[in-house]
Design a protein around this motif. Structure first.
Motif, PDB file in Angstrom:
ATOM      1  N   UNK A 127       0.832  -1.206   0.000  1.00  0.00           N
ATOM      2  CA  UNK A 127       0.000   0.000   0.000  1.00  0.00           C
ATOM      3  C   UNK A 127       0.868   1.259   0.000  1.00  0.00           C
ATOM      4  N   UNK A 128       1.841   1.324   0.909  1.00  0.00           N
ATOM      5  CA  UNK A 128       2.691   2.510   0.983  1.00  0.00           C
ATOM      6  C   UNK A 128       3.539   2.653  -0.278  1.00  0.00           C
ATOM      7  N   UNK A 228       4.889  14.134   0.428  1.00  0.00           N
ATOM      8  CA  UNK A 228       5.400  12.882   1.005  1.00  0.00           C
ATOM      9  C   UNK A 228       5.044  12.715   2.479  1.00  0.00           C
ATOM     10  N   UNK A 229       4.714  13.824   3.133  1.00  0.00           N
ATOM     11  CA  UNK A 229       4.365  13.712   4.552  1.00  0.00           C
ATOM     12  C   UNK A 229       3.108  12.890   4.765  1.00  0.00           C
ATOM     13  N   UNK A 230       2.313  12.710   3.694  1.00  0.00           N
ATOM     14  CA  UNK A 230       1.080  11.931   3.812  1.00  0.00           C
ATOM     15  C   UNK A 230       1.349  10.428   3.768  1.00  0.00           C
ATOM     16  N   UNK A 231       2.539  10.029   3.325  1.00  0.00           N
ATOM     17  CA  UNK A 231       2.867   8.605   3.209  1.00  0.00           C
ATOM     18  C   UNK A 231       3.862   8.259   4.312  1.00  0.00           C
ATOM     19  N   UNK A 232       3.443   7.444   5.253  1.00  0.00           N
ATOM     20  CA  UNK A 232       4.278   7.086   6.401  1.00  0.00           C
ATOM     21  C   UNK A 232       5.220   5.944   6.016  1.00  0.00           C
ATOM     22  N   UNK A 234       8.669   4.567   7.538  1.00  0.00           N
ATOM     23  CA  UNK A 234       9.688   4.699   8.596  1.00  0.00           C
ATOM     24  C   UNK A 234      11.124   4.617   8.098  1.00  0.00           C
ATOM     25  N   UNK A 235      11.394   3.776   7.092  1.00  0.00           N
ATOM     26  CA  UNK A 235      12.779   3.599   6.638  1.00  0.00           C
ATOM     27  C   UNK A 235      13.294   4.819   5.871  1.00  0.00           C
ATOM     28  N   UNK A 236      12.394   5.767   5.569  1.00  0.00           N
ATOM     29  CA  UNK A 236      12.798   6.968   4.839  1.00  0.00           C
ATOM     30  C   UNK A 236      12.709   8.218   5.717  1.00  0.00           C
ATOM     31  N   UNK A 237      12.641   8.041   7.014  1.00  0.00           N
ATOM     32  CA  UNK A 237      12.470   9.182   7.909  1.00  0.00           C
ATOM     33  C   UNK A 237      13.584  10.211   7.736  1.00  0.00           C
ATOM     34  N   UNK A 238      14.821   9.768   7.684  1.00  0.00           N
ATOM     35  CA  UNK A 238      15.946  10.698   7.549  1.00  0.00           C
ATOM     36  C   UNK A 238      15.908  11.407   6.198  1.00  0.00           C
ATOM     37  N   UNK A 239      15.639  10.648   5.123  1.00  0.00           N
ATOM     38  CA  UNK A 239      15.607  11.235   3.790  1.00  0.00           C
ATOM     39  C   UNK A 239      14.502  12.271   3.667  1.00  0.00           C
ATOM     40  N   UNK A 240      13.312  11.938   4.207  1.00  0.00           N
ATOM     41  CA  UNK A 240      12.194  12.872   4.103  1.00  0.00           C
ATOM     42  C   UNK A 240      12.450  14.148   4.909  1.00  0.00           C
ATOM     43  N   UNK A 241      13.083  14.022   6.065  1.00  0.00           N
ATOM     44  CA  UNK A 241      13.391  15.218   6.863  1.00  0.00           C
ATOM     45  C   UNK A 241      14.355  16.130   6.120  1.00  0.00           C
TER      46      UNK A 241
END
Length: 556
Positions: A127-128, A228-232, A234-241
């Motif tokens: 889904x993600x 992208x903030x709408x798609x959770x 976790x493994x991309x937390x650093x990249x998204x920040x």
């Protein structure tokens, strides 16, 4: 009343077009979601235009680095075809990063382990993954060329004043405002200024168009960062920040893009079409162009990093999809023992491959008849070693080896442009391998097919022995294929011997493509002459001469 009726009809028409556009966009999104779902884990067959092909190396060309495989090795291994097979991406960012990644084998395990974490996560979170792929579809492709083909010229562009265009717009508005008071004068002024604006717009738009297209892609990158903030994930937390932080530096670009970029997004919705006409009359996109140009010039490195983050993430999703599309694969294990062991490896471009295994603690010399599988085997080993260090995936049951600098000298040809013969091209290709071995910066894994085939037999064997001996040293693993059986005896202390063989059945030759230990003992060149229909006298004399040479070591 008539005026109100006309206004009502116009309003209804505009509302109809708007609703139709909204429903059309929803239908397209639904179809796109279905296509994304269907395509995952399947073989992709895409048509590439010449313009798109020229843009694919954009990110790679903009990021040269030490340790990247060179053009000779890339072409020897048919890596363009493997790239096309693996290109399960929806955007230019992902496509260009995949091309870059396949050129750039990792020399540290940490980067590969980080990649594996994301690839594995995407493979198990449908889904993600599909929500993110939908965003990448909206990000899309940059058009005819790579975004880097546009941006590399931005610093050379001189900023122009927009005062003249703004003055013309002000006069246009004044003429429109004057119509109720002086209809003739207002209409004439309006017509003249609109005509001038539309005429000058075409010329200026042609000059700015390539950059407006690139700015449209920049805008989609910034919109992507917002969504992208709408798609959770976790493994991309650093990249998204990091992506959000970088996107925040383009505030003025976003402000300019609100007015001027709507008609350049190529979205095809009614509002975009309307903005095309507004821009033609008011030059809003050209006014905004100068503001956006200044902003991008100031933040080229930030934009480059954003494209890299987006591209690397989609590249990981593409690898997950490609893994699902192949019959068998494994995650490589990296050791520092010096041995290379691959169980049941296959060549990724073969439809019905024969699986072979190899374990070597020193160089490998492969012999066999024409078309027996020597070159294909060497390429399969080389490709799997490269895939191990790029996409962390091998088409084999298991793979154990070091982190190598990979070079080859296999599918060479005369260089007609420089006038160099095959032999000159070949010895230069071999020299670069010897230089890499001498440097000793990293373990070298090299592949040589038919050493020095471009010269006479005596000198070929003498020089080949010395070259291959020099490649038998600590930190170097050489795989070589040859027709020269003499090399197996002369190099038996330095190289493990393997071979491929064939069987003759009912005047035909059959190959099983199975790697066998030891040197080749069969020959098929003269047999092929007979099968094709050469005269018996030619076959008989050729057999006699070959047998005498093998027995006496001299030609009669």
């Amino acid at each position: 009343m008539e005026a109100l009726g006309i206004i009502g009809l116009l309003a209804c028409g505009i509302l109809f077009i708007f609703v139709k556009g909204v429903l059309g966009e929803r239908r397209k999104e639904k179809e796109l979601r279905a296509r994304i779902h269907r395509s995952y884990g399947k073989e992709w067959e895409r048509e590439y235009s010449d313009e798109e092909l020229s843009g694919i190396p954009g990110f790679f060309n903009a990021h040269p680095g030490e340790g990247q495989i060179d053009d000779i090795t890339w072409n020897d291994l048919s890596m363009d075809e493997i790239f096309f097979q693996m290109n399960h991406t929806w955007s230019s960012a992902g496509q260009e990063y995949l091309y870059y990644a396949l050129h750039t084998p990792a020399m540290e395990e940490d980067a590969l382990e980080r990649a594996e974490e994301q690839i594995t996560w995407f493979a198990s979170h449908e889904r993600e993954r599909e929500e993110l792929q939908l965003l990448y579809c909206r990000l899309g492709r940059s058009g005819k060329y790579s975004i880097y083909d546009y941006l590399m010229y931005l610093e050379k562009l001189k900023e122009k004043s927009s005062a003249g265009v703004i003055l013309a717009d002000v006069l246009l508005l004044l003429c429109a405002a004057a119509i109720p008071f002086a209809p003739s004068l207002g209409m004439i002024g309006l017509f003249v200024i609109m005509t001038i604006n539309m005429f000058t717009y075409m010329k200026q738009k042609r000059e700015a168009e390539p950059y407006l297209v690139s700015f449209a892609y920049v805008k989609r990158v910034l919109d992507f960062a917002d969504r992208i903030r709408r798609v959770d994930i976790p493994v991309l937390k650093e990249e998204w920040s990091e992506l959000e932080l970088l996107a925040g530096r383009f505030g003025r670009f976003k402000g300019s893009a609100v007015l001027g970029m709507r008609g350049s997004t190529m979205a095809g919705d009614p509002l975009s079409i309307l903005m095309d006409y507004v821009n033609m009359i008011l030059h809003l996109d050209l006014i905004c162009f100068q503001g956006m140009l200044r902003e991008v010039k100031q933040h080229l490195s930030d934009l480059d990093r954003m494209v890299e983050l987006l591209g690397r993430t989609e590249y990981h999703m593409a690898v997950a999809s490609w893994r699902e599309s192949v019959e068998g694969w494994c995650v490589p294990v990296f050791t520092h023992t010096g041995e290379l062991e691959i169980q049941k490896l296959v060549h990724p471009l073969l439809r019905e491959p024969v699986k072979n295994s190899i374990r070597s603690e020193k160089g490998v010399l492969v012999t066999g008849s024409n078309a027996s599988g020597k070159s294909t085997f060497l390429k399969a080993v080389a490709i799997n070693a490269l895939l191990a260090q790029t996409v962390h995936t091998c088409l084999a049951d298991s793979y154990r080896g070091n982190l190598y600098r990979i070079l080859s000298s296999m599918a060479l040809r005369d260089d007609l442009e420089s006038g160099e013969s095959y032999y000159m091209v070949e010895i230069k290709a071999l020299k670069r391998i010897l230089d890499a071995a001498e440097e000793g910066r990293a373990p070298v894994l090299c592949f040589v097919d038919e050493v020095l085939r471009g010269t006479n037999t005596v000198e070929r064997i003498a020089a080949s022995v010395q070259i291959l001996k020099s490649l038998n040293r600590p930190g170097v693993r050489c795989f070589a294929a040859t027709h020269d059986i003499e090399l197996t005896e002369l190099l038996k202390a330095d190289y493990d011997n393997y071979h491929f063989e064939e069987q003759v059945r009912e005047e035909d030759i059959f190959f099983n493509y199975v790697l066998m230990p030891g040197r080749a003992v069969t020959r098929n060149a003269i047999r092929l002459l007979k099968i094709i229909g050469y005269q018996d006298s030619i076959i008989r004399e050729a057999d006699r001469m070959a047998a005498r040479f093998l027995e006496k070591g001299e030609w009669s």
